[in-house]
Design an enzyme around this catalytic site. Structure first.
Site, short mmCIF file in Angstrom:
data_model
loop_
_atom_site.label_atom_id
_atom_site.label_comp_id
_atom_site.label_asym_id
_atom_site.label_seq_id
_atom_site.Cartn_x
_atom_site.Cartn_y
_atom_site.Cartn_z
N CYS A 56 8.50 -26.52 -27.87
CA CYS A 56 8.66 -26.70 -29.42
C CYS A 56 8.47 -27.96 -30.04
O CYS A 56 8.27 -28.97 -29.51
CB CYS A 56 10.01 -26.41 -29.64
SG CYS A 56 10.89 -24.79 -28.70
N ARG A 83 2.46 -27.48 -29.71
CA ARG A 83 3.68 -27.41 -28.78
C ARG A 83 4.49 -26.07 -28.58
O ARG A 83 5.33 -25.84 -27.73
CB ARG A 83 4.69 -28.46 -29.20
CG ARG A 83 4.38 -29.93 -29.57
CD ARG A 83 5.21 -30.79 -29.97
NE ARG A 83 6.25 -30.79 -29.09
CZ ARG A 83 6.44 -31.64 -27.97
NH1 ARG A 83 5.36 -32.62 -27.83
NH2 ARG A 83 7.57 -31.89 -27.28
N TRP A 95 8.31 -22.16 -28.81
CA TRP A 95 7.80 -21.50 -27.70
C TRP A 95 8.98 -21.17 -27.20
O TRP A 95 9.90 -21.98 -26.38
CB TRP A 95 7.03 -22.65 -27.01
CG TRP A 95 6.32 -22.24 -25.73
CD1 TRP A 95 5.19 -21.47 -25.70
CD2 TRP A 95 6.74 -22.19 -24.29
NE1 TRP A 95 4.78 -21.18 -24.31
CE2 TRP A 95 5.78 -21.37 -23.52
CE3 TRP A 95 7.94 -22.65 -23.68
CZ2 TRP A 95 5.99 -21.23 -22.14
CZ3 TRP A 95 8.09 -22.47 -22.26
CH2 TRP A 95 7.03 -21.75 -21.55
N ASN A 152 14.04 -29.00 -29.36
CA ASN A 152 13.18 -28.86 -28.53
C ASN A 152 13.77 -29.15 -27.05
O ASN A 152 14.32 -30.51 -27.01
CB ASN A 152 12.16 -29.82 -28.67
CG ASN A 152 11.12 -30.09 -27.78
OD1 ASN A 152 10.63 -31.18 -27.71
ND2 ASN A 152 10.84 -28.97 -26.95
N GLY A 153 13.77 -28.44 -26.11
CA GLY A 153 14.39 -28.77 -24.72
C GLY A 153 15.10 -27.38 -24.38
O GLY A 153 14.92 -26.42 -24.87
N GLU A 162 -10.58 -25.05 -11.54
CA GLU A 162 -10.26 -25.54 -13.11
C GLU A 162 -11.04 -24.49 -13.82
O GLU A 162 -10.47 -24.25 -15.00
CB GLU A 162 -10.78 -27.04 -13.33
CG GLU A 162 -10.89 -27.52 -14.74
CD GLU A 162 -9.42 -27.40 -15.29
OE1 GLU A 162 -8.40 -27.27 -14.69
OE2 GLU A 162 -9.47 -27.64 -16.51
N LYS A 212 -9.24 -22.13 -16.84
CA LYS A 212 -9.65 -22.01 -18.15
C LYS A 212 -10.20 -20.82 -18.57
O LYS A 212 -9.78 -20.29 -19.77
CB LYS A 212 -11.29 -22.95 -18.58
CG LYS A 212 -11.34 -24.40 -18.18
CD LYS A 212 -10.63 -25.11 -19.57
CE LYS A 212 -9.08 -25.23 -19.50
NZ LYS A 212 -8.49 -26.51 -18.67
N GLU A 220 -6.70 -18.76 -19.01
CA GLU A 220 -6.01 -19.33 -20.15
C GLU A 220 -6.48 -18.84 -21.56
O GLU A 220 -5.63 -18.61 -22.29
CB GLU A 220 -6.10 -20.80 -20.22
CG GLU A 220 -5.15 -21.47 -19.37
CD GLU A 220 -5.29 -23.04 -19.48
OE1 GLU A 220 -4.49 -23.87 -19.62
OE2 GLU A 220 -6.65 -23.56 -19.57
N HIS A 247 -12.34 -14.34 4.14
CA HIS A 247 -11.06 -14.19 4.77
C HIS A 247 -10.18 -13.09 3.98
O HIS A 247 -9.00 -13.52 4.08
CB HIS A 247 -10.40 -15.29 5.09
CG HIS A 247 -11.16 -16.04 6.15
ND1 HIS A 247 -11.25 -15.67 7.31
CD2 HIS A 247 -11.82 -17.29 6.12
CE1 HIS A 247 -12.11 -16.47 8.49
NE2 HIS A 247 -12.44 -17.52 7.37
N LYS A 256 0.91 -26.48 -25.17
CA LYS A 256 0.15 -27.76 -24.87
C LYS A 256 1.10 -28.73 -23.90
O LYS A 256 0.77 -28.86 -22.82
CB LYS A 256 -0.46 -28.33 -26.09
CG LYS A 256 -1.14 -29.76 -25.63
CD LYS A 256 -2.61 -29.53 -25.52
CE LYS A 256 -3.53 -30.55 -24.95
NZ LYS A 256 -4.54 -29.91 -23.79
C1 G6P Z 1 0.06 -27.27 -19.94
C2 G6P Z 1 -1.27 -27.14 -20.67
C3 G6P Z 1 -2.51 -27.60 -19.52
C4 G6P Z 1 -1.86 -28.86 -18.83
C5 G6P Z 1 -0.49 -28.81 -18.32
C6 G6P Z 1 -0.02 -30.03 -17.67
O1 G6P Z 1 0.29 -26.02 -19.12
O2 G6P Z 1 -1.58 -25.96 -21.17
O3 G6P Z 1 -3.43 -28.03 -20.21
O4 G6P Z 1 -2.70 -29.25 -17.95
O5 G6P Z 1 0.18 -28.28 -19.37
O6 G6P Z 1 0.12 -31.00 -18.84
P1 G6P Z 1 -0.08 -32.68 -18.90
O7 G6P Z 1 0.22 -33.01 -20.18
O8 G6P Z 1 1.23 -33.02 -17.86
O9 G6P Z 1 -1.12 -33.02 -18.39
#
Ligand code: G6P
Length: 608
Positions: A2, A27, A73, A97-98, A481, A485, A488, A504, A603
C-alpha cells in the site's frame, strides 16, 4: 504494501493527494481512497485504480486543506469499498501501510468497549484505538503515541481528526515514510516520488518515529514522546525519471534503459584497472577480507540475481556461497558462522522478508552485512554495515528488469573484489574483467536490437497456457527469471528447469502445446544442452532457443533460433536475460494484460 500520502497546506490538497497516489500505485492498486477536512470529514473510496477515485473526487468537487490518501494492496479483507482506506472512527480518519499483527486481540477488546467494525481490515483497529485514547488523552499527537504503544507489527500511518484540522499525525515502524517540507505546507508519503510534485526537501523518518505535520512545519518524537530531529535531505530523484515519456509502458521503458542504468552503475568504477573494497563502504576492506563464506538473502527477481552470483563467487572468488529465499531463511534453523558475509539484495530496500532475514542473520551473530540496493534512503541500506547502491533509477513496472541487471553488475564487482582479496585474481586478469564489464552496456544495446524478431515470436505464445524455460549453470537462474517474468505479466504458467533435470519429470509435460524456451549461450555446457533440446524435439515440443552468434544450433522445423550478437563468457547472464524480458513484455501485449500492474501483485512488498 500500500502507499500513503498526507498533506496540510495553504491550498486544496486533493490534487496533490491524487497525484501522490498515482506515483505510489506501484505499491498496490486494488482500491484507493482519500479523506479531507473542510468543516467536516469528507471521505471517498473506490475499488480499482486511482483513476476511479480521481473521477469520484472530480464529480463531488472534493476539496480541503488537510487530507490523507491511500492506494491499497489487500492483505486483510478482499478489495472492496468497505475495506478501502481511510478507515474512520467518529470524526477521525486513518490510512495505513503494513500489517497490525495483534489486530484480532485489539478488535475483541474494542468491540467489548462498544466500537462497531465496518471492515475486515487490521487497520480499522487503529482508528478505534486512537479514538478511544482521545477520551483520556485529548491531544491527537499524544493519543496516537499512546495507541502505537499497543500495536504490534509494521506500519506507516497517517491520522487526522475533524475537530483538529491544522495537523496530521504520522508514524513509522517497519514501513517506509518520509516528510516533504514545502513553502505552502507540509506533506508525508511512502516514498519521495509522490512528493516531488511539491518539494525536494525531504525528512526520512526512522522506525519508532511519530511526527506531526502542520501548515507551518513539523515536529518529530519517539513513541515515548522524546523529541528527535532528523536531517532534511534534498532529494536527487529526477521527476523525469518517474515519467513514462515516449514509451507505452514503464516495463518497456525500463528494459530499454538498461544500457544507461548499467553504465551509471559502473560509473563509480570509472576507468580503474583495479577495484578498491571501499566501493562497498568505508569498513569494507576488513569485513570482506575476513569473510569465510557468503550468504545471500533476497526475494523474487533479486533472489535470482543472488543465484547467478553464486556461480561467480564460487568459480571466480573461490568463496563458498549459499543463496536463500529471505522468507524461508528467517524461519529456518540454520547453522550460523559469524565470519559469514551476509549479502542482502533488494531493488526497493523495503521488502519485509528481506529486512527480517537480515535481522535474523544479525541475531545469529553475523555482523558482516552488505546491502545491494537501488534506493539509497531505504531501510535495508540503513541497516547494513556495507552497501552498494545500484544506479538503475526508479523502477516503476512491477516486473523488475533494469534493477536485476544492475544488481548483477554490482554482484560481479563484489566477486572481483573478493577474488582479489583472496588472491584468486591477478592484476592483469582483474583489468581484463573490468574492461569486459565496461563493455556490457554496449553489448546489452545490441541485444535490444533483436526486439522485432522477439515480437514475431511473441505472437506464437498468445494462445499458450504453459511454457517451460531451460538453462544450465549460471543460465539456469536466467531461465528462472524468464519464467517469472512470463507468469507475472502474461499469466501464462511457466516453469524453469536446469536442462539436465528435464528427463526427471518435466519431459512428461512436453507436447506441441508446450513451448520450450532455451537459454543457450556458447559455454562449456552447450553440447549437453543441445542433447536436452533433442529430447524435447523428439517429443514434439516447439523450441525457442536464445543462442550466441557462434552457437551451432540450426533453425529447423519446430526449432526457432535467435542469436545474440556477442558471446560474453561469465557475463553472458547479463545479456541473456534481456531477450527473455522482451519476450514476456511482447507476449503480455499480445494477451492484452496490464503490463505495469499485473493482477494481484505489487512492486514493493512491505508485508510478510
Ligand atoms: C516483488 C516485486 C519483484 C521483486 C520482489 C523483491 O515481488 O514484484 O519484482 O523482485 O518483490 O523485491 P525487492 O525490492 O526486495 O527487490
Amino acid at each position: 504494501m500500500c502507499g500513503i500520502v498526507a498533506a496540510v497546506a495553504d491550498r486544496n490538497v486533493v490534487p496533490v493527494l491524487l497525484e501522490g497516489l498515482r506515483k505510489l500505485e506501484y505499491r498496490g492498486y486494488d482500491s484507493a481512497g482519500l479523506a479531507v477536512l473542510n468543516g467536516g470529514l469528507q471521505r471517498l473510496r473506490a475499488v480499482g485504480r486511482v483513476a476511479e477515485l480521481a473521477a469520484q473526487a472530480d464529480a463531488v468537487r472534493a476539496a480541503g486543506t488537510t487530507g490523507i490518501a491511500h492506494t491499497r494492496w489487500a492483505t486483510h479483507g478482499v478489495p472492496s469499498e468497505r475495506n478501502a482506506h481511510p478507515h474512520v472512527s467518529g470524526g477521525l480518519a486513518v490510512v495505513h501501510n503494513g500489517i497490525i499483527e495483534n489486530h484480532e486481540a485489539l478488535r475483541e477488546r474494542l468491540k467489548a468497549d462498544g466500537y462497531a467494525f465496518t471492515s475486515d481490515t487490521d487497520t480499522e483497529v487503529v482508528a478505534h484505538l486512537v479514538e478511544k485514547k482521545l477520551k483520556s488523552v485529548p491531544d491527537l499527537f499524544d493519543a496516537v503515541r499512546a495507541a502505537l504503544a499497543e500495536l504490534e507489527g509494521a506500519y506507516a500511518l497517517a491520522v487526522m481528526r475533524e475537530d483538529d484540522p491544522s495537523r496530521v499525525v504520522v508514524a513509522r515502524e517497519g514501513s517506509p515514510l518520509l516528510l516533504g517540507l514545502a513553502d505552502d505546507g507540509c506533506y508525508a508519503a511512502s516514498d519521495a516520488s509522490a512528493l516531488l510534485q511539491v518539494t525536494r526537501r525531504m525528512v526520512y523518518l526512522e522506525n519508532g518515529d511519530c511526527a506531526e505535520i502542520r501548515r507551518d512545519g513539523q515536529r518529530i518524537a519517539r513513541i515515548d514522546g522524546t523529541p528527535v530531529e532528523r536531517p532534511v535531505i534534498e532529494s536527487q530523484l529526477s521527476a523525469d525519471a518517474v515519467e513514462l515519456g515516449t514509451y507505452d509502458h514503464y516495463m518497456q521503458k525500463e528494459i530499454f534503459e538498461q544500457p544507461d542504468a548499467l553504465a551509471n552503475t559502473l560509473e563509480m568504477v570509472g576507468a580503474a584497472r583495479s577495484l578498491q573494497p571501499g566501493l562497498f563502504g568505508a569498513a569494507a576492506a576488513d569485513a570482506l577480507q575476513g569473510a569465510r563464506q557468503v550468504l545471500i538473502l533476497a526475494c523474487g527477481t533479486s533472489w535470482h540475481a543472488g543465484l547467478v552470483a553464486r556461480y561467480w563467487l564460487e568459480a571466480i572468488a573461490g568463496i563458498p556461497c549459499a543463496v536463500e529465499i529471505a522468507s524461508e531463511y528467517r524461519y529456518r534453523d540454520s547453522v550460523p558462522d559469524p565470519e559469514t558475509l551476509v549479502v542482502t539484495i533488494s531493488q526497493s530496500g523495503e521488502t519485509a522478508d528481506t529486512l527480517a532475514a537480515l535481522q535474523h542473520a544479525r541475531s545469529l551473530g553475523m555482523t558482516r552485512t552488505l546491502a545491494i540496493c537501488n534506493v539509497p534512503e531505504s531501510s535495508l541500506v540503513r541497516e547494513t554495515a556495507l552497501r552498494f547502491i545500484t544506479r538503475a533509477g526508479p523502477e516503476i513496472g512491477v516486473a523488475s528488469t533494469k534493477a536485476f541487471t544492475t544488481q548483477l553488475a554490482a554482484l560481479y564487482l563484489l566477486t572481483l573484489v573478493l577474488a582479489r582479496l583472496r588472491g584468486r585474481l591477478d592484476a592483469a586478469a582483474e583489468a581484463r574483467e573490468l574492461k569486459a564489464l565496461r563493455h556490457v552496456p554496449a553489448a546489452v544495446q545490441k541485444v535490444l536490437d533483436l526486439e522485432p524478431a522477439i515480437k514475431d515470436w511473441a505472437r506464437l505464445f498468445g494462445g499458450k497456457q504453459h511454457a517451460l524455460f531451460l538453462g544450465r549453470g549460471r543460465h539456469y537462474p536466467i531461465a528462472l527469471e524468464g519464467a517469472l517474468k512470463l507468469k507475472e505479466i502474461s499469466y501464462i504458467h511457466a516453469e524453469a528447469y536446469p536442462a539436465g533435470e528435464l528427463k526427471h519429470g518435466p519431459l512428461a509435460l512436453v507436447d506441441k502445446d508446450m513451448p520450450v524456451i532455451a537459454v543457450a549461450p556458447n559455454d562449456a555446457l552447450l553440447e549437453k544442452l543441445k542433447s536436452n533440446l533433442q529430447e524435447v524435439r523428439a517429443r514434439g515440443g516447439e523450441l525457442f532457443v536464445f543462442a550466441d552468434a557462434d552457437s551451432e544450433i540450426a533453425d529447423s522445423e519446430g526449432v526457432h533460433v535467435l542469436r545474440l550478437p556477442e558471446h560474453y563468457g561469465a557475463l553472458s547472464a547479463l545479456l541473456h536475460v534481456v531477450p527473455l524480458q522482451l519476450l514476456s513484455y511482447h507476449v503480455a501485449l499480445v494477451k492484452g494484460t496490464d503490463v505495469d500492474k499485473p493482477r494481484n501483485l505489487a512492486k514493493s512488498v512491505t508485508v510478510e
